[in-house]
Design an enzyme around this catalytic site. Sequence first.
Site, PDB file in Angstrom:
ATOM      1  N   GLY A   6       1.051  -1.376  -0.116  1.00 20.43           N
ATOM      2  CA  GLY A   6      -0.140  -0.257  -0.008  1.00 20.43           C
ATOM      3  C   GLY A   6       1.072   1.202  -0.030  1.00 20.43           C
ATOM      4  N   PRO A  19      -2.497  -3.454  -2.046  1.00 22.76           N
ATOM      5  CA  PRO A  19      -3.743  -4.038  -1.535  1.00 22.76           C
ATOM      6  C   PRO A  19      -5.103  -3.280  -1.401  1.00 22.76           C
ATOM      7  CG  PRO A  19      -2.167  -3.891   0.288  1.00 22.76           C
ATOM      8  CD  PRO A  19      -1.842  -3.294  -0.888  1.00 22.76           C
ATOM      9  N   GLU A  20      -5.074  -1.961  -1.777  1.00 19.74           N
ATOM     10  CA  GLU A  20      -6.188  -1.085  -1.370  1.00 19.74           C
ATOM     11  C   GLU A  20      -7.527  -1.727  -1.750  1.00 19.74           C
ATOM     12  OE1 GLU A  20      -2.539   1.265  -1.005  1.00 19.74           O
ATOM     13  OE2 GLU A  20      -3.325   0.013  -2.321  1.00 19.74           O
ATOM     14  N   VAL A  21      -7.488  -2.372  -2.887  1.00 19.27           N
ATOM     15  CA  VAL A  21      -9.052  -2.880  -3.299  1.00 19.27           C
ATOM     16  C   VAL A  21      -9.446  -3.768  -2.354  1.00 19.27           C
ATOM     17  CG1 VAL A  21      -8.227  -2.859  -5.797  1.00 19.27           C
ATOM     18  CG2 VAL A  21      -7.817  -4.991  -4.590  1.00 19.27           C
ATOM     19  N   LEU A  35      -9.752  -3.017   0.557  1.00 20.42           N
ATOM     20  CA  LEU A  35     -10.603  -2.255   1.491  1.00 20.42           C
ATOM     21  C   LEU A  35     -11.698  -1.248   0.864  1.00 20.42           C
ATOM     22  CD1 LEU A  35      -7.375  -0.967   3.868  1.00 20.42           C
ATOM     23  CD2 LEU A  35      -9.386  -2.810   4.307  1.00 20.42           C
TER      24      LEU A  35
END
Length: 696
Positions: free
Chosen positions: A101, A124-126, A128
């Site tokens: 991130g 990996p923001e997707v 969230l």
Amino acid sequence: MTDVVAYETHGAVAVLRLQNPPVNALSHAVRQGVMAGMDRAEADPDVRAVLIVGAGRAFIAGADIKEFGKAPLEPHLPDVCNRIEASPLLVVASMHGVSLGGGLEVALSAHYRVAQPEARVGLPEVHLGLIPGAGGTQRLPRLTGAGPAIDIITSGRHVGAPEAGQLHIIDRIEAGDPQTVGLAYAQALLDSGAARRPVSEMAAPAPVDWDATYAKVLRKGRGQISPAQAVRAVQASAELPFAQGLAEERRMFRDLMQTDQRQGMIHAFFSERAVSNLPELKDVAPRSVEAIGVIGGGTMGAGIATSALLAGLHVVLVERGQTAADAARARIADNLEGALARGKITQEQHDGMLRQALVVATDYAALSDVDVVIEAVFEDMAVKEAVFAELDAVCKPGAVLATNTSYLDINEIAAKTSRPADVIGLHFFSPAHVMKLLEVVVPDQATPQVVATGFALGKRMGKVAVRSGVCDGFIGNRIMRAYRTAADHMVLEGATPFEIDDALTAFGFAMGPFAVSDLAGLDIAWAMRKRLASTRDPAERVGRYPDALCEAGHFGRKTGRGFYVYENGAVVPNPEVMERVTAERTERGITPRSFSPEDIQRRYMAAMVNEAAKIVGEGIARRPLDVDMVLLFGYGFPRYHGGPLKWADLQGVGSVLADIETYAQEDDFFWRPAPLLKQLVADGRSFDDLNKAAQT
């Protein structure tokens, strides 16, 4: 300077060492410290380069979760990244552990990147419900190209250092102390006269078919919007000047922050971490578990044994005869072969599990030294009681006796032993070595230590363990029966099973309920209906068409026919289904009516929420989040909705109750509003209020 970012110089190189254990999360203090460190380095005429490095086990693992939900404080991360990249000094990031991130965005803001061989990076923001918001969608494509950047961002996957090097995310891979390696690299760059190399000044990525890629990613995400928005953000990196691309990324990021999907995924993120933290188990030490027994080597038993082996446990599996024992060993070997092929284990580990860690026996006496034994035999009370009588006789004192029953009364099973305090339910989901959910079902006499042992075993096996009380079906299967009943009622009233499946896949489920039934086997629900027939209330409506399918030998995928026909790789509706449904409607005097996809979704979800509220109200589930995690990890509920009770909060519990009361005008037996749901609406409260109250 702040304590969380240490500053020191080594010749012409200033070192900013992040010291925010355990993983150097990008807290407000860290952001302030980096900004101050850059200022200090640039003010020193003897400094020509800056090295950013992390202490502890990671470079930067991402945002500080303690700041989630709070108003962001300056400096914001995009400003920190832009400040790093704009420095007139040469900036190097030395990466180890994970850089995820915002951690990777900081590294991408440096002019050069060196990493340890085992380092991993990712955005990996997707997961969230977001996209990278500090330049990740603009800088990464300039290094990797649009296609690889879209893959990395939309999947949220971790990328190992070797692959990251091939993709030009990392410039150099070298083992050693991260600071020592970073200093050497920075000095070598200075000695060679290397210039600053801001990623923002690199060429924009070549275009791809943006619309086709967007549609593909949206379809793959089953309606989750953040991965598809990430495609548009990468498109901006190709079509707009860098500064405008950053502004477009930030606009999309802020828009996603306001969505229900973001709220659902944040709820799932925190609930996954909270679900196994039970106040009743605080300071309760679990019993030591190094060897487990498994009774039954069918699909479920072999999966449980495989999961235990992968967790490093010794396993003794007992079957009724040598032929069945050999078949069980073969199933476990096949499961482990799959883990080997996926790179989950090495060949040495694979061989050790089969040759040393696994024992397959035909005699209960082989279980005399195991610490936990899990029964996974046929779902019949008499069969299970006989098994537990055997276990009671052969297992050592203190061994935990667990049943994998899906529905049966564990108090009744426990009562058949001389040690009911040691009996518990460990309800795995098939395939047990793949599915993450474990319902820890607590009968009346189980001790806290036994319950703690169940949770500890689940954690060791990589499961999301959820506490459940004893009732028919526990949490998950009881709720499944309710929403499946709602689906059956809609079929009788005018919908087709295929319309229902389509509407629910559009909602975000991977499969609709009728396709799921085919996968599980229609005979399972048939057996349950027959078991419950003698106690069924005469007012309960039960469709006869599923039984008629079973009587015709249509059990789903395993027979090639169920609600669908499976032939030559094709899946099409079974024409016999609607023939039987139409005949039953005529027999019952039902005039069919149409249901829109939205009608189907609202009824299905109302049934799910109503039964879940009854389960929480009865104390079978202690908290609403327990229900949400069961449905997310065991039943394919779309993560971006957060779970059925989070979905209800987002819709408004009053709106859901109004739906139920409307449906009750047609069928006041099935659609009886849960008392807890009515109380929440009367009090102006939500399910999340109950979650918060449980934490205090």
